[in-house]
Design a protein around this motif. Structure first.
Motif, PDB file in Angstrom:
ATOM      1  N   ALA A 147      51.728  21.532  24.622  1.00 17.35           N
ATOM      2  CA  ALA A 147      51.399  20.164  25.016  1.00 17.35           C
ATOM      3  C   ALA A 147      51.608  19.994  26.519  1.00 17.35           C
ATOM      4  CB  ALA A 147      52.267  19.173  24.242  1.00 17.35           C
ATOM      5  N   PRO A 148      50.706  19.303  27.216  1.00 21.64           N
ATOM      6  CA  PRO A 148      50.789  19.245  28.681  1.00 21.64           C
ATOM      7  C   PRO A 148      52.105  18.688  29.195  1.00 21.64           C
ATOM      8  CG  PRO A 148      49.125  17.711  27.826  1.00 21.64           C
ATOM      9  CD  PRO A 148      49.511  18.600  26.708  1.00 21.64           C
ATOM     10  N   GLU A 149      52.682  17.690  28.506  1.00 24.44           N
ATOM     11  CA  GLU A 149      53.943  17.139  28.985  1.00 24.44           C
ATOM     12  C   GLU A 149      55.079  18.153  28.890  1.00 24.44           C
ATOM     13  OE1 GLU A 149      53.457  15.456  24.721  1.00 24.44           O
ATOM     14  OE2 GLU A 149      52.200  16.202  26.374  1.00 24.44           O
ATOM     15  N   VAL A 150      55.035  19.019  27.872  1.00 29.12           N
ATOM     16  CA  VAL A 150      56.044  20.077  27.742  1.00 29.12           C
ATOM     17  C   VAL A 150      55.819  21.146  28.806  1.00 29.12           C
ATOM     18  CG1 VAL A 150      56.972  21.868  26.226  1.00 29.12           C
ATOM     19  CG2 VAL A 150      56.329  19.631  25.279  1.00 29.12           C
ATOM     20  N   GLN A 151      54.570  21.523  29.029  1.00 23.86           N
ATOM     21  CA  GLN A 151      54.283  22.517  30.057  1.00 23.86           C
ATOM     22  C   GLN A 151      54.674  21.997  31.432  1.00 23.86           C
ATOM     23  OE1 GLN A 151      53.010  25.828  29.400  1.00 23.86           O
ATOM     24  NE2 GLN A 151      54.079  25.815  31.364  1.00 23.86           N
ATOM     25  N   LEU A 152      54.447  20.729  31.703  1.00 18.24           N
ATOM     26  CA  LEU A 152      54.859  20.154  32.982  1.00 18.24           C
ATOM     27  C   LEU A 152      56.369  20.157  33.140  1.00 18.24           C
ATOM     28  CD1 LEU A 152      52.392  17.145  33.313  1.00 18.24           C
ATOM     29  CD2 LEU A 152      52.393  19.229  34.698  1.00 18.24           C
ATOM     30  N   LEU A 153      57.097  19.980  32.059  1.00 15.22           N
ATOM     31  CA  LEU A 153      58.554  20.053  32.143  1.00 15.22           C
ATOM     32  C   LEU A 153      58.988  21.418  32.652  1.00 15.22           C
ATOM     33  CD1 LEU A 153      61.367  18.835  31.606  1.00 15.22           C
ATOM     34  CD2 LEU A 153      61.162  19.672  29.244  1.00 15.22           C
ATOM     35  N   TYR A 154      58.372  22.479  32.144  1.00 14.68           N
ATOM     36  CA  TYR A 154      58.681  23.819  32.647  1.00 14.68           C
ATOM     37  C   TYR A 154      58.257  23.967  34.108  1.00 14.68           C
ATOM     38  CZ  TYR A 154      60.249  25.982  28.309  1.00 14.68           C
ATOM     39  OH  TYR A 154      60.975  26.331  27.204  1.00 14.68           O
ATOM     40  N   LYS A 155      57.117  23.401  34.467  1.00 15.07           N
ATOM     41  CA  LYS A 155      56.630  23.527  35.833  1.00 15.07           C
ATOM     42  C   LYS A 155      57.449  22.705  36.824  1.00 15.07           C
ATOM     43  CE  LYS A 155      51.787  24.739  35.030  1.00 15.07           C
ATOM     44  NZ  LYS A 155      51.656  25.658  36.167  1.00 15.07           N
ATOM     45  N   ALA A 156      58.239  21.769  36.337  1.00 16.90           N
ATOM     46  CA  ALA A 156      59.016  20.899  37.224  1.00 16.90           C
ATOM     47  C   ALA A 156      60.182  21.620  37.891  1.00 16.90           C
ATOM     48  CB  ALA A 156      59.539  19.692  36.432  1.00 16.90           C
ATOM     49  N   LYS A 157      60.484  22.834  37.449  1.00 10.10           N
ATOM     50  CA  LYS A 157      61.635  23.549  38.012  1.00 10.10           C
ATOM     51  C   LYS A 157      61.484  23.824  39.499  1.00 10.10           C
ATOM     52  CE  LYS A 157      64.194  27.899  37.777  1.00 10.10           C
ATOM     53  NZ  LYS A 157      64.277  29.246  37.159  1.00 10.10           N
ATOM     54  N   THR A 159      58.772  24.122  43.262  1.00 10.65           N
ATOM     55  CA  THR A 159      57.929  23.293  44.123  1.00 10.65           C
ATOM     56  C   THR A 159      56.660  24.054  44.498  1.00 10.65           C
ATOM     57  OG1 THR A 159      59.154  24.105  46.059  1.00 10.65           O
ATOM     58  CG2 THR A 159      59.887  22.020  45.081  1.00 10.65           C
ATOM     59  N   ARG A 160      56.134  24.821  43.539  1.00 17.81           N
ATOM     60  CA  ARG A 160      54.940  25.610  43.813  1.00 17.81           C
ATOM     61  C   ARG A 160      53.719  24.700  43.912  1.00 17.81           C
ATOM     62  NH1 ARG A 160      55.139  29.893  38.980  1.00 17.81           N
ATOM     63  NH2 ARG A 160      54.989  27.881  37.885  1.00 17.81           N
ATOM     64  N   ARG A 161      52.835  25.044  44.824  1.00 21.67           N
ATOM     65  CA  ARG A 161      51.635  24.239  45.032  1.00 21.67           C
ATOM     66  C   ARG A 161      50.800  24.167  43.759  1.00 21.67           C
ATOM     67  NH1 ARG A 161      49.265  19.897  46.469  1.00 21.67           N
ATOM     68  NH2 ARG A 161      47.015  20.113  46.799  1.00 21.67           N
ATOM     69  N   LYS A 162      50.677  25.267  43.032  1.00 30.86           N
ATOM     70  CA  LYS A 162      49.832  25.267  41.836  1.00 30.86           C
ATOM     71  C   LYS A 162      50.369  24.302  40.777  1.00 30.86           C
ATOM     72  CE  LYS A 162      51.876  29.350  39.564  1.00 30.86           C
ATOM     73  NZ  LYS A 162      51.569  30.709  39.024  1.00 30.86           N
ATOM     74  N   ASP A 163      51.689  24.120  40.722  1.00 34.78           N
ATOM     75  CA  ASP A 163      52.257  23.189  39.751  1.00 34.78           C
ATOM     76  C   ASP A 163      51.938  21.752  40.120  1.00 34.78           C
ATOM     77  OD1 ASP A 163      53.338  25.344  38.354  1.00 34.78           O
ATOM     78  OD2 ASP A 163      55.170  25.315  39.532  1.00 34.78           O
ATOM     79  N   GLU A 164      51.955  21.454  41.404  1.00 38.13           N
ATOM     80  CA  GLU A 164      51.574  20.119  41.850  1.00 38.13           C
ATOM     81  C   GLU A 164      50.094  19.863  41.569  1.00 38.13           C
ATOM     82  OE1 GLU A 164      52.063  16.357  43.147  1.00 38.13           O
ATOM     83  OE2 GLU A 164      53.668  17.837  42.930  1.00 38.13           O
ATOM     84  N   VAL A 165      49.257  20.884  41.763  1.00 39.87           N
ATOM     85  CA  VAL A 165      47.829  20.751  41.459  1.00 39.87           C
ATOM     86  C   VAL A 165      47.632  20.477  39.973  1.00 39.87           C
ATOM     87  CG1 VAL A 165      45.642  22.011  41.364  1.00 39.87           C
ATOM     88  CG2 VAL A 165      47.058  22.131  43.417  1.00 39.87           C
ATOM     89  N   ASP A 166      48.378  21.187  39.129  1.00 42.11           N
ATOM     90  CA  ASP A 166      48.272  20.966  37.685  1.00 42.11           C
ATOM     91  C   ASP A 166      48.717  19.551  37.314  1.00 42.11           C
ATOM     92  OD1 ASP A 166      47.319  23.527  37.266  1.00 42.11           O
ATOM     93  OD2 ASP A 166      49.262  24.358  36.708  1.00 42.11           O
ATOM     94  N   PHE A 167      49.799  19.092  37.921  1.00 40.88           N
ATOM     95  CA  PHE A 167      50.290  17.735  37.642  1.00 40.88           C
ATOM     96  C   PHE A 167      49.235  16.695  38.031  1.00 40.88           C
ATOM     97  CE2 PHE A 167      52.592  13.891  39.045  1.00 40.88           C
ATOM     98  CZ  PHE A 167      53.232  13.559  37.859  1.00 40.88           C
ATOM     99  N   GLU A 168      48.645  16.864  39.207  1.00 40.47           N
ATOM    100  CA  GLU A 168      47.610  15.923  39.667  1.00 40.47           C
ATOM    101  C   GLU A 168      46.417  15.914  38.726  1.00 40.47           C
ATOM    102  OE1 GLU A 168      47.448  13.907  42.262  1.00 40.47           O
ATOM    103  OE2 GLU A 168      49.159  14.473  43.516  1.00 40.47           O
ATOM    104  N   ALA A 169      46.048  17.091  38.225  1.00 40.32           N
ATOM    105  CA  ALA A 169      44.858  17.192  37.382  1.00 40.32           C
ATOM    106  C   ALA A 169      45.053  16.527  36.027  1.00 40.32           C
ATOM    107  CB  ALA A 169      44.479  18.661  37.202  1.00 40.32           C
ATOM    108  N   ILE A 170      46.229  16.674  35.444  1.00 38.91           N
ATOM    109  CA  ILE A 170      46.438  16.196  34.078  1.00 38.91           C
ATOM    110  C   ILE A 170      47.002  14.773  34.028  1.00 38.91           C
ATOM    111  CG2 ILE A 170      48.809  17.061  33.816  1.00 38.91           C
ATOM    112  CD1 ILE A 170      46.003  17.166  31.144  1.00 38.91           C
ATOM    113  N   LEU A 171      47.615  14.301  35.101  1.00 41.15           N
ATOM    114  CA  LEU A 171      48.293  13.002  35.063  1.00 41.15           C
ATOM    115  C   LEU A 171      47.398  11.870  34.548  1.00 41.15           C
ATOM    116  CD1 LEU A 171      50.794  11.278  35.621  1.00 41.15           C
ATOM    117  CD2 LEU A 171      50.047  11.107  38.016  1.00 41.15           C
ATOM    118  N   PRO A 172      46.165  11.715  35.017  1.00 46.31           N
ATOM    119  CA  PRO A 172      45.346  10.599  34.520  1.00 46.31           C
ATOM    120  C   PRO A 172      44.990  10.710  33.040  1.00 46.31           C
ATOM    121  CG  PRO A 172      44.438  11.515  36.559  1.00 46.31           C
ATOM    122  CD  PRO A 172      45.460  12.482  36.060  1.00 46.31           C
TER     123      PRO A 172
END
Length: 203
Positions: A147-157, A159-172
């Motif tokens: 689930a995207p919210e669970v995957q984002l929790l792992y990515k929150a560890k 400050t990689r650029r790709k994780d921020e890109v993923d957050f921006e893409a899925i947030l809406p």
């Protein structure tokens, strides 16, 4: 995409090839990492340097036997990579496994082992964060994804650029329930994370 690592070269297999391999596994498994976010978004928006396949720790021997003949190594248990022998149960501190077709070849994909307590998933970085196993995944394009919210929790560890890109893409595309769950999980595990404010702002 190729990526050079101190423990060898990464040349990620196409996602479709890894999925085809995993379809022979009777135990549940899911697509994780950046591909999980992309598939939930519904279109490609960045390149991916790896492929993550997620399964339950209790099912580890099933995938090891299914892909017998492939080369498995575990990072983080020693100073380097340690081979994973057939029928060996990995210790609890082993969370990921690198997989390649042959010794000396490029690493092709990664297995991620998730812990559960009965039918409850446990976030390995903070065991206070839990979730019903039935709510750990979603479906897109005929695949089960973390689930995207669970995957984002792992990515929150980090400050990689790709994780921020993923957050921006899925947030809406996150539902209010998904945003609330992630914000509450971040409060427990990553209290000062900047994503919390943005999640609250959209609520």
């Amino acid at each position: 995409m190729e990526l050079e690592d101190s423990w060898g070269r990464w040349e990620a297999a196409p996602l479709g090839e890894v999925v085809a391999l995993m379809r022979g596994l009777a135990a549940p498994w899911w697509v994780g990492g950046g591909y999980a976010i992309q598939l939930a978004v519904g279109h490609a928006y960045r390149e991916h340097e790896d492929v993550d396949i997620v399964l339950l720790r209790r099912d580890q021997l099933e995938v090891r036997r299914l892909l017998d003949g492939w080369d498995f190594h575990v990072p983080g248990l020693t100073d380097g990579l340690r081979p994973w022998a057939l029928d060996e149960v990995l210790p609890g501190q082993a969370h990921n496994v690198w997989v390649r077709e042959r010794p000396g070849g490029p690493w092709r994909f990664e297995l991620l082992l998730e812990d559960v307590d009965g039918q409850e998933w446990i976030y390995r970085r903070d065991r206070r964060i839990r979730r019903p196993l039935a709510e750990l995944t979603v479906e897109a394009d005929g695949l089960r994804l973390v689930a995207p919210e669970v995957q984002l929790l792992y990515k929150a560890k980090g400050t990689r650029r790709k994780d921020e890109v993923d957050f921006e893409a899925i947030l809406p595309r996150l539902t209010q329930g998904q945003r609330c769950w992630l914000e509450a999980a971040l409060e427990v595990g990553h209290d000062a994370h900047p994503w919390r404010e943005r999640l609250r702002h959209m609520a």
